[in-house]
Design a protein around this motif. Structure first.
Motif, short mmCIF file in Angstrom:
data_model
loop_
_atom_site.label_atom_id
_atom_site.label_comp_id
_atom_site.label_asym_id
_atom_site.label_seq_id
_atom_site.Cartn_x
_atom_site.Cartn_y
_atom_site.Cartn_z
N GLU A 60 34.84 -9.29 -45.70
CA GLU A 60 34.43 -7.95 -44.87
C GLU A 60 35.64 -7.41 -43.90
OE1 GLU A 60 31.32 -9.10 -42.09
OE2 GLU A 60 30.21 -10.20 -43.93
N ALA A 61 36.49 -8.10 -43.65
CA ALA A 61 37.67 -7.69 -42.72
C ALA A 61 38.57 -7.30 -43.45
CB ALA A 61 38.14 -8.94 -41.90
N MET A 62 38.97 -7.73 -44.85
CA MET A 62 40.19 -7.18 -45.78
C MET A 62 39.86 -5.97 -46.45
SD MET A 62 42.99 -8.80 -44.55
CE MET A 62 44.00 -7.92 -45.74
N ASN A 63 38.54 -5.94 -46.95
CA ASN A 63 38.11 -4.78 -48.05
C ASN A 63 38.51 -3.48 -47.61
OD1 ASN A 63 37.21 -3.89 -50.40
ND2 ASN A 63 35.21 -3.52 -49.72
N GLY A 64 39.44 -2.76 -48.19
CA GLY A 64 39.80 -1.39 -47.89
C GLY A 64 41.00 -1.49 -47.00
N GLN A 65 41.38 -2.29 -46.33
CA GLN A 65 42.61 -2.56 -45.66
C GLN A 65 43.80 -2.36 -46.39
OE1 GLN A 65 42.51 -2.93 -41.95
NE2 GLN A 65 40.37 -2.73 -42.59
N GLU A 66 44.96 -1.94 -45.73
CA GLU A 66 46.34 -1.78 -46.14
C GLU A 66 47.27 -2.82 -46.26
OE1 GLU A 66 49.65 1.67 -45.42
OE2 GLU A 66 47.73 2.63 -45.68
N ILE A 67 47.85 -3.23 -47.44
CA ILE A 67 48.76 -4.10 -47.47
C ILE A 67 49.73 -3.73 -48.46
CG2 ILE A 67 49.37 -6.50 -48.55
CD1 ILE A 67 46.31 -7.40 -48.11
N GLY A 68 51.06 -3.76 -47.86
CA GLY A 68 52.22 -3.25 -48.55
C GLY A 68 52.08 -1.73 -49.17
N GLY A 69 51.19 -0.89 -48.25
CA GLY A 69 51.09 0.61 -48.43
C GLY A 69 49.82 0.86 -49.50
N ARG A 70 49.29 -0.05 -49.79
CA ARG A 70 48.03 0.04 -50.63
C ARG A 70 47.03 -0.54 -50.02
NH1 ARG A 70 49.83 -1.29 -57.09
NH2 ARG A 70 48.10 0.36 -57.21
N LYS A 71 45.71 0.23 -50.36
CA LYS A 71 44.43 0.00 -49.76
C LYS A 71 43.84 -1.30 -50.87
CE LYS A 71 43.05 3.65 -47.07
NZ LYS A 71 41.91 3.73 -45.88
#
Length: 86
Positions: A60-71
């Motif tokens: 729930e928390a990570m879906n759609g978040q940005e890691i290293g400039g990518r969602k």
């Protein structure tokens, strides 16, 4: 629970993925998928968490978040479908 993590940066390491998901609970394993012929990362992988509640919280928390400039796309991994033998 096995978690699928897609759209990862090609340069991300196991340790980086583990540290991101460790914020939500104990990470049992991280497996980043690589191309068999070139050894290059394919941009997705799997995170294994023993506690289902922690895993769902991470999804729930990570879906759609940005890691290293990518969602990133994060969801519960589906069982691998059987592939026909060649």
């Amino acid at each position: 629970m096995n978690i699928y993590v897609g759209n990862l940066p090609y340069t991300i390491t196991h340790e980086e993925v583990k540290s991101v998901f460790a914020a939500y609970g104990e990470v049992a394993a991280v497996r980043l998928v690589k191309d068999r012929e070139t050894g290059r990362a394919k941009g997705f992988g799997f995170v294994e968490m023993h506690d289902d509640a922690q895993a769902k919280s991470a999804i729930e928390a990570m879906n759609g978040q940005e890691i290293g400039g990518r969602k990133v796309v994060v969801n519960e991994a589906k069982p691998r479908a059987e592939r026909p033998q060649a």
